[in-house]
Design a protein around this motif. Structure first.
Motif, PDB file in Angstrom:
ATOM      1  N   ALA A  90       5.994 -20.617  12.987  1.00  0.00           N
ATOM      2  CA  ALA A  90       6.302 -20.768  14.407  1.00  0.00           C
ATOM      3  C   ALA A  90       7.784 -20.521  14.673  1.00  0.00           C
ATOM      4  N   PHE A  91       8.632 -21.048  13.792  1.00  0.00           N
ATOM      5  CA  PHE A  91      10.074 -20.819  13.948  1.00  0.00           C
ATOM      6  C   PHE A  91      10.402 -19.341  13.782  1.00  0.00           C
ATOM      7  N   ALA A  92       9.813 -18.690  12.773  1.00  0.00           N
ATOM      8  CA  ALA A  92      10.069 -17.274  12.530  1.00  0.00           C
ATOM      9  C   ALA A  92       9.678 -16.426  13.733  1.00  0.00           C
ATOM     10  N   LEU A  93       8.578 -16.770  14.379  1.00  0.00           N
ATOM     11  CA  LEU A  93       8.153 -16.021  15.553  1.00  0.00           C
ATOM     12  C   LEU A  93       9.125 -16.206  16.719  1.00  0.00           C
ATOM     13  N   ARG A  94       9.732 -17.395  16.832  1.00  0.00           N
ATOM     14  CA  ARG A  94      10.727 -17.608  17.891  1.00  0.00           C
ATOM     15  C   ARG A  94      11.967 -16.752  17.647  1.00  0.00           C
ATOM     16  N   VAL A  95      12.411 -16.658  16.391  1.00  0.00           N
ATOM     17  CA  VAL A  95      13.564 -15.817  16.077  1.00  0.00           C
ATOM     18  C   VAL A  95      13.225 -14.349  16.317  1.00  0.00           C
ATOM     19  N   ALA A  96      11.990 -13.953  15.999  1.00  0.00           N
ATOM     20  CA  ALA A  96      11.558 -12.582  16.242  1.00  0.00           C
ATOM     21  C   ALA A  96      11.656 -12.250  17.728  1.00  0.00           C
ATOM     22  N   GLU A  97      11.190 -13.154  18.567  1.00  0.00           N
ATOM     23  CA  GLU A  97      11.268 -12.927  20.010  1.00  0.00           C
ATOM     24  C   GLU A  97      12.717 -12.876  20.468  1.00  0.00           C
ATOM     25  N   GLN A 288      18.549 -15.843  10.852  1.00  0.00           N
ATOM     26  CA  GLN A 288      19.517 -15.161  11.705  1.00  0.00           C
ATOM     27  C   GLN A 288      20.361 -14.163  10.923  1.00  0.00           C
ATOM     28  N   SER A 289      20.678 -14.459   9.663  1.00  0.00           N
ATOM     29  CA  SER A 289      21.455 -13.491   8.874  1.00  0.00           C
ATOM     30  C   SER A 289      20.659 -12.208   8.678  1.00  0.00           C
ATOM     31  N   THR A 290      19.346 -12.333   8.507  1.00  0.00           N
ATOM     32  CA  THR A 290      18.497 -11.144   8.387  1.00  0.00           C
ATOM     33  C   THR A 290      18.467 -10.360   9.692  1.00  0.00           C
ATOM     34  N   ALA A 291      18.287 -11.050  10.806  1.00  0.00           N
ATOM     35  CA  ALA A 291      18.240 -10.381  12.108  1.00  0.00           C
ATOM     36  C   ALA A 291      19.534  -9.630  12.391  1.00  0.00           C
ATOM     37  N   LEU A 292      20.669 -10.272  12.136  1.00  0.00           N
ATOM     38  CA  LEU A 292      21.958  -9.641  12.410  1.00  0.00           C
ATOM     39  C   LEU A 292      22.210  -8.457  11.488  1.00  0.00           C
TER      40      LEU A 292
END
Length: 333
Positions: A90-97, A288-292
């Motif tokens: 659920a947390f991962a999906l929030r970061v994805a959005e 977040q480090s992956t997203a950035l």
């Protein structure tokens, strides 16, 4: 957030002990403050059981893990998950959005296609780069919006063919889980590390916080100066680093790193060597480090500014490495 840290502490009795082991295909270590007569083996076993439990739920390498069972589930089926696995997804999906899909936990098919997952490895004999048709098929199985969640029943919908990969968040969650275990057991001063992701709580015996150097990229693929170490005090904070140097392979003279942009279906090529994120929660820092890293320097700095993320970006240039700090990290340091 970075300013939400533990209150100032003073010197504590005892000395620093260290325990460690292996988990999730990497190593773990814990430094903790206790008296000289402390019995460490029982604590070490408790930590290992805690980490083994996370791995048993979220591994894509274990065919009997809860996540692997979800990935094999029939299309249209609702699948109950253990509390931790459901919460992390659920947390991962929030970061994805939030990241516009720069981080996407449903990119497992793309990870596999590029030889970084269990089905086929880039180091195997006869490995070939994925054909356009393979990438198109993998991208058709990707998309965080396709996963539906039922919080009341703690269930997730498998829409068909989606392969969830929590590798970019599970280690950070494991760090948080071990830190909670230690704090609940009265070990108030500790530094937890799993695969390079860290969380510090309390202080050392001299009253100083747990100082760590942010991970620096190695000067490979043409060289360049190693980035200057930036030190941070983990006093109620965590740090996680993503980088293009951690895993990858070279094919016909071209390097392919393990960080894949789910929006294009291909490994990143923008020259961002690493991103380190400092955050209260290691799970958040990990994701977040992956997203950035996927976003690249310009988009990543703008995203970090909008969301008050404390991040260090290390960019490869012809002259070596260049460091760029987000506003939140500059304020923290």
């Amino acid at each position: 957030m970075p300013h939400d840290i533990a209150p100032v502490a003073f010197a504590v009795a005892g000395r620093v002990h260290e325990v460690g082991g292996v988990t999730m295909g990497t190593t773990w270590s814990v430094k903790l403050v206790a008296d000289g007569e402390a019995s460490l083996p029982p604590l070490e076993r408790d930590i290992q059981r805690c980490l083994d439990g996370v791995d048993a739920q979220m591994s894509t390498w274990k065919v009997d893990s809860d996540l692997s069972r979800f990935n094999r589930a029939p299309a249209g089926s609702w699948n109950e998950m253990p509390a931790d696995c459901f919460g992390v997804l659920a947390f991962a999906l929030r970061v994805a959005e939030q990241s516009g899909g720069a981080y996407d936990p449903t990119a497992g098919a793309l990870v596999d296609a590029w030889g970084f997952g269990p089905p086929r490895r880039h180091a195997d004999a006869g490995f070939a780069l994925p054909a356009p048709s393979q990438l198109a098929e993998a991208r058709a199985c990707t998309g965080w919006q396709r996963i539906e969640m039922d919080p009341r029943g703690r269930r997730a919908l498998q829409p068909g063919g989606v392969r969830v990969d929590l590798s970019a968040v599970a280690k950070g969650f494991a760090v948080d889980k071990v830190a909670q275990l230690l704090s609940a057991g009265g070990v108030s001063n500790h530094l937890v590390e799993v695969g390079g992701e860290l969380r510090g709580t309390g202080v050392r015996p001299d009253g100083l916080p747990w100082w760590v150097a942010l991970e620096a990229p190695l000067p490979h693929r043409g060289g360049g100066a190693v980035a200057i170490d930036t030190m941070v005090a983990l006093h109620g904070l965590s740090v996680a680093t993503s980088g293009d140097y951690r895993r990858g392979f070279t094919h016909d003279g071209q390097h392919f790193c393990h960080t894949i942009d789910p929006r294009t279906g291909r490994p990143i090529t923008h020259g961002l060597a690493s991103v380190s994120v400092v955050h209260r929660d290691c799970m958040a820092a990990d994701a977040q480090s992956t997203a950035l890293t996927v976003m690249g320097l310009g988009e990543g700095l703008a995203h970090a500014r909008r969301h008050r993320l404390a991040a260090l970006f290390v960019q490869r240039t012809a002259g070596g490495f260049e460091e760029h700090l987000s506003d939140a990290l500059a304020e923290l340091l």
